[in-house]
Scaffold this motif. Structure first.
Motif, PDB file in Angstrom:
ATOM      1  N   LEU A 190      41.653-143.822 -41.311  1.00 52.62           N
ATOM      2  CA  LEU A 190      42.930-143.264 -40.862  1.00 52.62           C
ATOM      3  C   LEU A 190      43.835-144.351 -40.297  1.00 52.62           C
ATOM      4  O   LEU A 190      45.054-144.334 -40.503  1.00 52.62           O
ATOM      5  CB  LEU A 190      42.686-142.183 -39.812  1.00 52.62           C
ATOM      6  CG  LEU A 190      42.061-140.891 -40.344  1.00 52.62           C
ATOM      7  CD1 LEU A 190      41.615-140.005 -39.188  1.00 52.62           C
ATOM      8  CD2 LEU A 190      43.034-140.144 -41.250  1.00 52.62           C
ATOM      9  N   LYS A 191      43.228-145.306 -39.601  1.00 50.33           N
ATOM     10  CA  LYS A 191      44.000-146.429 -39.061  1.00 50.33           C
ATOM     11  C   LYS A 191      44.614-147.252 -40.196  1.00 50.33           C
ATOM     12  O   LYS A 191      45.801-147.610 -40.144  1.00 50.33           O
ATOM     13  CB  LYS A 191      43.080-147.308 -38.209  1.00 50.33           C
ATOM     14  CG  LYS A 191      43.693-148.630 -37.760  1.00 50.33           C
ATOM     15  CD  LYS A 191      42.656-149.464 -37.048  1.00 50.33           C
ATOM     16  CE  LYS A 191      43.152-150.866 -36.809  1.00 50.33           C
ATOM     17  NZ  LYS A 191      42.141-151.725 -36.143  1.00 50.33           N
ATOM     18  N   SER A 206      47.516-145.375 -41.725  1.00 45.44           N
ATOM     19  CA  SER A 206      48.743-145.397 -40.919  1.00 45.44           C
ATOM     20  C   SER A 206      49.412-146.756 -40.949  1.00 45.44           C
ATOM     21  O   SER A 206      50.642-146.858 -40.852  1.00 45.44           O
ATOM     22  CB  SER A 206      48.435-145.000 -39.467  1.00 45.44           C
ATOM     23  OG  SER A 206      47.650-145.985 -38.828  1.00 45.44           O
ATOM     24  N   HIS A 208      37.778-142.945 -38.485  1.00 41.91           N
ATOM     25  CA  HIS A 208      38.836-143.511 -37.651  1.00 41.91           C
ATOM     26  C   HIS A 208      39.433-144.755 -38.310  1.00 41.91           C
ATOM     27  O   HIS A 208      40.656-144.933 -38.334  1.00 41.91           O
ATOM     28  CB  HIS A 208      38.265-143.862 -36.269  1.00 41.91           C
ATOM     29  CG  HIS A 208      39.271-144.446 -35.325  1.00 41.91           C
ATOM     30  ND1 HIS A 208      40.054-143.684 -34.485  1.00 41.91           N
ATOM     31  CD2 HIS A 208      39.646-145.729 -35.099  1.00 41.91           C
ATOM     32  CE1 HIS A 208      40.842-144.462 -33.784  1.00 41.91           C
ATOM     33  NE2 HIS A 208      40.612-145.708 -34.139  1.00 41.91           N
ATOM     34  N   GLU A 216      43.265-135.954 -45.870  1.00 43.70           N
ATOM     35  CA  GLU A 216      43.526-136.652 -44.613  1.00 43.70           C
ATOM     36  C   GLU A 216      43.236-135.759 -43.406  1.00 43.70           C
ATOM     37  O   GLU A 216      42.724-136.229 -42.391  1.00 43.70           O
ATOM     38  CB  GLU A 216      44.981-137.126 -44.578  1.00 43.70           C
ATOM     39  CG  GLU A 216      45.304-138.031 -43.410  1.00 43.70           C
ATOM     40  CD  GLU A 216      46.702-138.620 -43.479  1.00 43.70           C
ATOM     41  OE1 GLU A 216      47.050-139.404 -42.592  1.00 43.70           O
ATOM     42  OE2 GLU A 216      47.434-138.283 -44.440  1.00 43.70           O
ATOM     43  N   GLU A 217      43.537-134.475 -43.493  1.00 45.88           N
ATOM     44  CA  GLU A 217      43.336-133.571 -42.365  1.00 45.88           C
ATOM     45  C   GLU A 217      41.855-133.429 -42.034  1.00 45.88           C
ATOM     46  O   GLU A 217      41.457-133.461 -40.860  1.00 45.88           O
ATOM     47  CB  GLU A 217      43.955-132.201 -42.652  1.00 45.88           C
ATOM     48  CG  GLU A 217      43.827-131.225 -41.499  1.00 45.88           C
ATOM     49  CD  GLU A 217      44.403-131.751 -40.190  1.00 45.88           C
ATOM     50  OE1 GLU A 217      43.828-131.430 -39.126  1.00 45.88           O
ATOM     51  OE2 GLU A 217      45.417-132.483 -40.228  1.00 45.88           O
ATOM     52  N   ALA A 247      37.276-137.559 -37.342  1.00 48.48           N
ATOM     53  CA  ALA A 247      37.501-138.693 -36.444  1.00 48.48           C
ATOM     54  C   ALA A 247      37.583-138.270 -34.978  1.00 48.48           C
ATOM     55  O   ALA A 247      37.215-139.029 -34.086  1.00 48.48           O
ATOM     56  CB  ALA A 247      38.776-139.425 -36.835  1.00 48.48           C
ATOM     57  N   ILE A 248      38.059-137.050 -34.714  1.00 47.06           N
ATOM     58  CA  ILE A 248      38.230-136.604 -33.322  1.00 47.06           C
ATOM     59  C   ILE A 248      37.084-135.739 -32.861  1.00 47.06           C
ATOM     60  O   ILE A 248      37.000-135.375 -31.694  1.00 47.06           O
ATOM     61  CB  ILE A 248      39.552-135.831 -33.134  1.00 47.06           C
ATOM     62  CG1 ILE A 248      39.544-134.532 -33.957  1.00 47.06           C
ATOM     63  CG2 ILE A 248      40.740-136.696 -33.508  1.00 47.06           C
ATOM     64  CD1 ILE A 248      40.778-133.684 -33.728  1.00 47.06           C
ATOM     65  N   ARG A 252      40.718-136.496 -40.393  1.00 49.62           N
ATOM     66  CA  ARG A 252      41.225-136.536 -39.007  1.00 49.62           C
ATOM     67  C   ARG A 252      40.343-135.689 -38.088  1.00 49.62           C
ATOM     68  O   ARG A 252      40.041-136.079 -36.963  1.00 49.62           O
ATOM     69  CB  ARG A 252      42.685-136.075 -38.960  1.00 49.62           C
ATOM     70  CG  ARG A 252      43.403-136.457 -37.682  1.00 49.62           C
ATOM     71  CD  ARG A 252      44.874-136.070 -37.763  1.00 49.62           C
ATOM     72  NE  ARG A 252      45.522-136.632 -38.930  1.00 49.62           N
ATOM     73  CZ  ARG A 252      45.921-137.894 -39.024  1.00 49.62           C
ATOM     74  NH1 ARG A 252      45.724-138.718 -38.004  1.00 49.62           N
ATOM     75  NH2 ARG A 252      46.506-138.333 -40.123  1.00 49.62           N
ATOM     76  N   GLN A 253      39.947-134.526 -38.565  1.00 48.25           N
ATOM     77  CA  GLN A 253      39.067-133.667 -37.767  1.00 48.25           C
ATOM     78  C   GLN A 253      37.727-134.342 -37.512  1.00 48.25           C
ATOM     79  O   GLN A 253      37.160-134.234 -36.422  1.00 48.25           O
ATOM     80  CB  GLN A 253      38.861-132.323 -38.478  1.00 48.25           C
ATOM     81  CG  GLN A 253      40.084-131.440 -38.524  1.00 48.25           C
ATOM     82  CD  GLN A 253      40.601-131.093 -37.138  1.00 48.25           C
ATOM     83  OE1 GLN A 253      39.816-130.752 -36.242  1.00 48.25           O
ATOM     84  NE2 GLN A 253      41.909-131.185 -36.952  1.00 48.25           N
TER      85      GLN A 253
END
Length: 234
Positions: A162-163, A166, A159, A224-225, A231-232, A228-229
């Motif tokens: 990714l933050k 962004s 997380h 990145e994908e 992180a969620i 992201r997976q």
């Protein structure tokens, strides 16, 4: 180290900041006459947790981290400030700073007294709205990390990466470059974990080809994908 600049130089500096780029020359000159510019070396402390809030800071260049010291003396990075952003408890008119701010690299900070900033915001509601939006986005980001406090370290670190991507990420042929020199200690403090755990987690991310570590402490997100997976994932 405080630096004396001519009002015209400060006006040009303020024009490049998103918070003030729509103001007239006369408005900027009024503010420039009341501005202080400080050049800071890496690891320099801008203010300490508990210090009186007497100035509002805007990061003109560099990177700053906001650190909270808990009762046990542990440091937790609450936020990272990028160029053009406002920081310091005085932004919310708090009596004392709730956290410490420290330069992560050589930086340049523009500041005004809290009284000057309050007077300026009263006369410029459009700047006030921009400021509220900026602070709202920062609060939303911090709340996201708080929600993850009880989650596995891998999810928290994913997380955070990714933050950062962004906020300050730059497109690269292999993915997204995070142009901040981050130590493993920085990542540990942001994730609320130990240095050893942060090192192990980043080693796993490299083995899974999610990231690359570049010379100078820079990180490159190569998948990145997948990050992201992670992180969620619950």
């Amino acid at each position: 180290m405080s630096v004396t600049l001519s009002p015209a130089s400060v006006v040009e500096l303020l024009k490049r900041l998103p918070l003030f780029n729509a103001l007239s020359e006369s408005d900027l000159l009024w503010l420039a006459d009341r501005t202080r510019v400080d050049h800071l070396e890496r690891d320099a402390v801008i203010f300490y947790q508990g210090d009186p809030c007497d100035r509002v800071c805007i990061l003109r260049r560099g990177q700053v981290k906001i650190i909270h010291h808990d009762e046990g003396g542990r440091e937790v990075i609450l936020e990272m400030i990028s160029s053009g952003e406002v920081f310091g408890g005085a932004v919310l008119f708090m009596p004392r700073h709730p956290a410490t701010s420290k330069a992560m690299e050589d930086s340049e900070v523009v500041s005004f007294s809290s009284e000057t900033f309050a007077e300026f915001l009263s006369a410029h509601p459009d700047v006030t709205i921009k400021l509220i939006r900026m602070l709202g986005m920062r609060l939303h980001s911090m709340m996201g990390l708080q929600v993850l406090a009880g989650e596995r370290v891998e999810r928290r670190v994913a997380h955070i990466l990714l933050k950062l991507a962004s906020r300050v990420g730059r497109p690269d042929a292999e993915g997204v470059l995070i142009p901040i020199s981050l130590s493993r200690q920085d990542l540990a403090e942001m994730a609320g974990t130990t240095l050893e755990t942060a090192i192990r987690t980043m080693s796993r991310f490299r083995a899974q080809k999610l990231i690359k570590t570049l010379r100078g402490g820079y990180l490159l997100i190569t998948n990145e994908e997948a990050l992201r997976q992670m992180a969620i994932k619950t």
